[in-house]
Design an enzyme around this catalytic site. Structure first.
Site, mmCIF file in Angstrom:
data_model
loop_
_atom_site.group_PDB
_atom_site.id
_atom_site.type_symbol
_atom_site.label_atom_id
_atom_site.label_comp_id
_atom_site.label_asym_id
_atom_site.label_seq_id
_atom_site.Cartn_x
_atom_site.Cartn_y
_atom_site.Cartn_z
ATOM 1 C CG ASN A 9 -1.862 1.081 1.366
ATOM 2 O OD1 ASN A 9 -1.812 2.036 0.590
ATOM 3 N ND2 ASN A 9 -2.743 0.993 2.340
ATOM 4 C CE LYS A 16 -0.496 3.083 6.324
ATOM 5 N NZ LYS A 16 -1.914 3.418 6.313
ATOM 6 N NE ARG A 97 -5.234 2.846 -1.160
ATOM 7 C CZ ARG A 97 -5.205 3.853 -0.303
ATOM 8 N NH1 ARG A 97 -4.235 3.946 0.581
ATOM 9 N NH2 ARG A 97 -6.135 4.771 -0.337
ATOM 10 C CG HIS A 185 -10.626 6.372 1.461
ATOM 11 N ND1 HIS A 185 -11.103 7.629 1.787
ATOM 12 C CD2 HIS A 185 -9.286 6.459 1.525
ATOM 13 C CE1 HIS A 185 -10.099 8.441 2.025
ATOM 14 N NE2 HIS A 185 -8.966 7.749 1.877
ATOM 15 N N GLY A 216 -6.287 11.069 4.300
ATOM 16 C CA GLY A 216 -7.400 11.323 3.387
ATOM 17 C C GLY A 216 -8.683 10.992 4.132
ATOM 18 N NE ARG A 245 -5.653 14.476 -0.087
ATOM 19 C CZ ARG A 245 -5.881 13.158 -0.112
ATOM 20 N NH1 ARG A 245 -6.849 12.675 -0.850
ATOM 21 N NH2 ARG A 245 -5.136 12.334 0.601
ATOM 22 C CG ASP A 287 -0.887 14.518 13.771
ATOM 23 O OD1 ASP A 287 -1.860 14.253 14.513
ATOM 24 O OD2 ASP A 287 0.060 13.740 13.596
ATOM 25 N NE ARG A 289 -1.084 11.842 16.196
ATOM 26 C CZ ARG A 289 -0.428 10.871 15.567
ATOM 27 N NH1 ARG A 289 -0.053 9.810 16.243
ATOM 28 N NH2 ARG A 289 -0.142 10.958 14.297
ATOM 29 C CB ILE A 333 -8.960 11.100 12.340
ATOM 30 C CG1 ILE A 333 -7.731 11.856 11.831
ATOM 31 C CG2 ILE A 333 -9.831 12.005 13.198
ATOM 32 C CD1 ILE A 333 -8.036 12.952 10.810
ATOM 33 C CG ASN A 336 -5.782 6.082 16.784
ATOM 34 O OD1 ASN A 336 -5.699 5.153 17.580
ATOM 35 N ND2 ASN A 336 -5.358 5.984 15.533
ATOM 36 C CD GLU A 383 -6.717 1.493 3.317
ATOM 37 O OE1 GLU A 383 -5.708 1.794 4.002
ATOM 38 O OE2 GLU A 383 -7.293 2.310 2.596
HETATM 39 P P1 AMP Z 1 -4.051 7.360 8.441
HETATM 40 O O1 AMP Z 1 -3.936 8.064 7.124
HETATM 41 O O2 AMP Z 1 -5.251 6.491 8.527
HETATM 42 O O3 AMP Z 1 -2.787 6.685 8.881
HETATM 43 O O4 AMP Z 1 -4.321 8.538 9.535
HETATM 44 C C1 AMP Z 1 -3.316 9.467 9.884
HETATM 45 C C2 AMP Z 1 -3.915 10.583 10.762
HETATM 46 O O5 AMP Z 1 -4.566 10.017 11.910
HETATM 47 C C3 AMP Z 1 -2.864 11.522 11.357
HETATM 48 O O6 AMP Z 1 -2.538 12.578 10.490
HETATM 49 C C4 AMP Z 1 -3.563 12.050 12.604
HETATM 50 O O7 AMP Z 1 -4.290 13.237 12.278
HETATM 51 C C5 AMP Z 1 -4.551 10.980 12.970
HETATM 52 N N1 AMP Z 1 -4.200 10.282 14.222
HETATM 53 C C6 AMP Z 1 -3.373 9.229 14.372
HETATM 54 N N2 AMP Z 1 -3.287 8.892 15.699
HETATM 55 C C7 AMP Z 1 -4.086 9.761 16.365
HETATM 56 C C8 AMP Z 1 -4.431 9.947 17.756
HETATM 57 N N3 AMP Z 1 -3.934 9.156 18.715
HETATM 58 N N4 AMP Z 1 -5.263 10.957 18.064
HETATM 59 C C9 AMP Z 1 -5.785 11.763 17.111
HETATM 60 N N5 AMP Z 1 -5.500 11.629 15.792
HETATM 61 C C10 AMP Z 1 -4.666 10.652 15.426
#
Ligand code: AMP
Length: 398
Positions: A9, A16, A97, A185, A216, A245, A287, A289, A333, A336, A383
């Site tokens: 991926n 990944k 992917r 997705h 995304g 985006r 991010d 977080r 997001i 988490n 995925e």
């Molecule tokens: P992904 O593309 O599915 O890997 O998601 C990545 C995004 O998930 C990051 O840019 C963060 O904004 C969000 N994320 C990951 N861990 C956390 C967490 N513990 N709390 C809040 N947002 C998180």
């Protein structure tokens, strides 16, 4: 000795990869790897199926300046002594992917020269993603021409959309040329759709919105386990806001940028893919977080806008579905960020949704507050497992 399927991926700055052993038609995870920070601060981490670290390495940025270079590092490790021991069997196929499958690819396919040419021809529809997906395919073709390679498309799960959902209000000639609302997705949504009958049999055949909220972000409306509409459309820019985006934006803004700011297609593309969304609005970070930890009012505004637009999107898809039996959160997001989940559910309360804060904070599967009414669920996506399942199925058909 069990045969091994590798799922790749590849994203804009990360790869990944996971290796699975086939066991009586089932897949057992043997290797879970991530090479992130390509072109910036490359970092490789590889674990086995039990979560134990097998390799961890930080590279100088110039040593991994492209997805191709990253793929060579991954290939060398997998085919070296540590990788071979961890996989525990011969590699027989690789599933990839591929973000865009256009109007033709409604399911995974074995990659040959003709398929490769068609995937390459779709690059203008996903200019940032498609080349990154092609790079590992080409790298493995050079490295191991004996291996079967399977393309698994992010658009395929949405190919059953009806004409109304598949179109923009533009002349038919453009639609025929391929200007359609494809949706993305799909591997993530298909994985969730396959799990629901086991995890939530009471609602699996009902009206479900899945919120894939990661770097995304998109929403998908599922009816009887099939996608009927999604917020992303022609490209992965449409719909709800994302890390960098903007989501749906008045096309007049693009005209304004061209006329008043003198921006050309390449600079607008860079702007829309990299400088908008949570990052652009906050001026701080993409991010969640970082934004949640910030006291800056613009960080707050960016998160408020994110929740607001997702709430609107859920309302629109609930209208298309004619009601709602479950809302499912997934991806970085969605899996988490408990506070983002709570806020989205609170602002969608008119649909009968309510969240149990204790279950939500504990990251439980069913986080609904009520025993009756639509469910609120959190399901980690996978995925790579979906890619491996598709790959196994295609291998069995030839
Ligand atoms: P992904 O593309 O599915 O890997 O998601 C990545 C995004 O998930 C990051 O840019 C963060 O904004 C969000 N994320 C990951 N861990 C956390 C967490 N513990 N709390 C809040 N947002 C998180």
């Amino acid at each position: 000795m069990q045969q091994i399927i590798l799922a790749i991926n590849a994203g804009s700055s990360s790869i990944k990869f996971q290796a699975f052993a086939e066991r009586a038609g089932d897949l057992e995870r043997r290797v879970v790897g991530l090479l992130e920070g390509i072109c910036s601060q490359p970092r490789l981490i590889i674990r086995n199926g039990a979560g134990e670290t097998l390799a961890e390495q930080i590279f100088a940025p110039e040593t991994i300046a492209s997805v191709e270079a990253a793929q060579e590092i991954v290939g060398d490790w997998l085919e070296g002594p540590s990788g071979s021991a961890a996989m525990g069997g011969p590699l027989i196929a690789i599933g990839h992917r591929v973000v865009h499958g256009g109007a033709d690819f409604a399911g995974p396919v074995r990659i040959d020269d003709r398929v490769l040419a068609r995937i390459t021809a779709l690059t203008p529809l996903a200019p940032l993603h498609q080349p990154k997906n092609l790079a590992p395919i080409l790298a493995w073709q050079r490295r191991r021409p004996d291996l079967a390679q399977i393309a698994c498309f992010d658009t395929a799960f949405h190919r059953g959309h009806g004409d109304l959902a598949d179109r923009f209000a533009i002349p038919d000639a453009l639609y025929r040329e391929g200007v359609r609302r494809y949706g993305f997705h799909g591997l993530s949504y298909e994985y969730i759709a396959q799990l629901l009958p086991d995890l939530a049999p009471a609602v699996a055949q009902g009206r479900i919105i899945v919120a894939h909220l990661g770097n995304g972000c998109s929403l998908c409306a599922l009816k009887v386990g099939r996608s009927i509409d999604s917020t992303m459309s022609f490209t992965a820019l449409d719909g709800i806001p994302m890390g960098t985006r903007p989501g749906a934006i008045d096309p007049g803004v693009v005209l304004y940028l061209m006329r008043e700011k003198g921006m050309d297609a390449a600079s607008i593309e860079h702007f829309l893919y990299h400088q908008c969304g949570l990052k652009g609005l906050s001026g701080i970070s993409n991010d969640v977080r970082v934004l949640e930890a910030s006291s800056d009012p613009m960080a707050r505004l960016a998160l408020d806008h994110f929740v607001y637009r997702i709430t609107k999107g859920i309302g629109a898809l609930a209208a298309v579905l004619g009601g709602l039996d479950a809302l499912v959160f997934t991806a970085g997001i969605g899996e988490n960020a408990a506070d983002v989940r709570r806020r989205i559910v609170d602002s969608s309360g008119w649909l009968g949704l309510a969240i149990d804060e204790t279950a939500n904070k504990a990251r439980q599967f069913d986080i609904s507050a009520r025993l009756e009414g639509p469910r609120v669920l959190m399901i980690p996506t996978d995925e790579e497992l979906m890619i491996a399942r598709h790959t196994l199925r295609i291998l069995a058909t030839v």
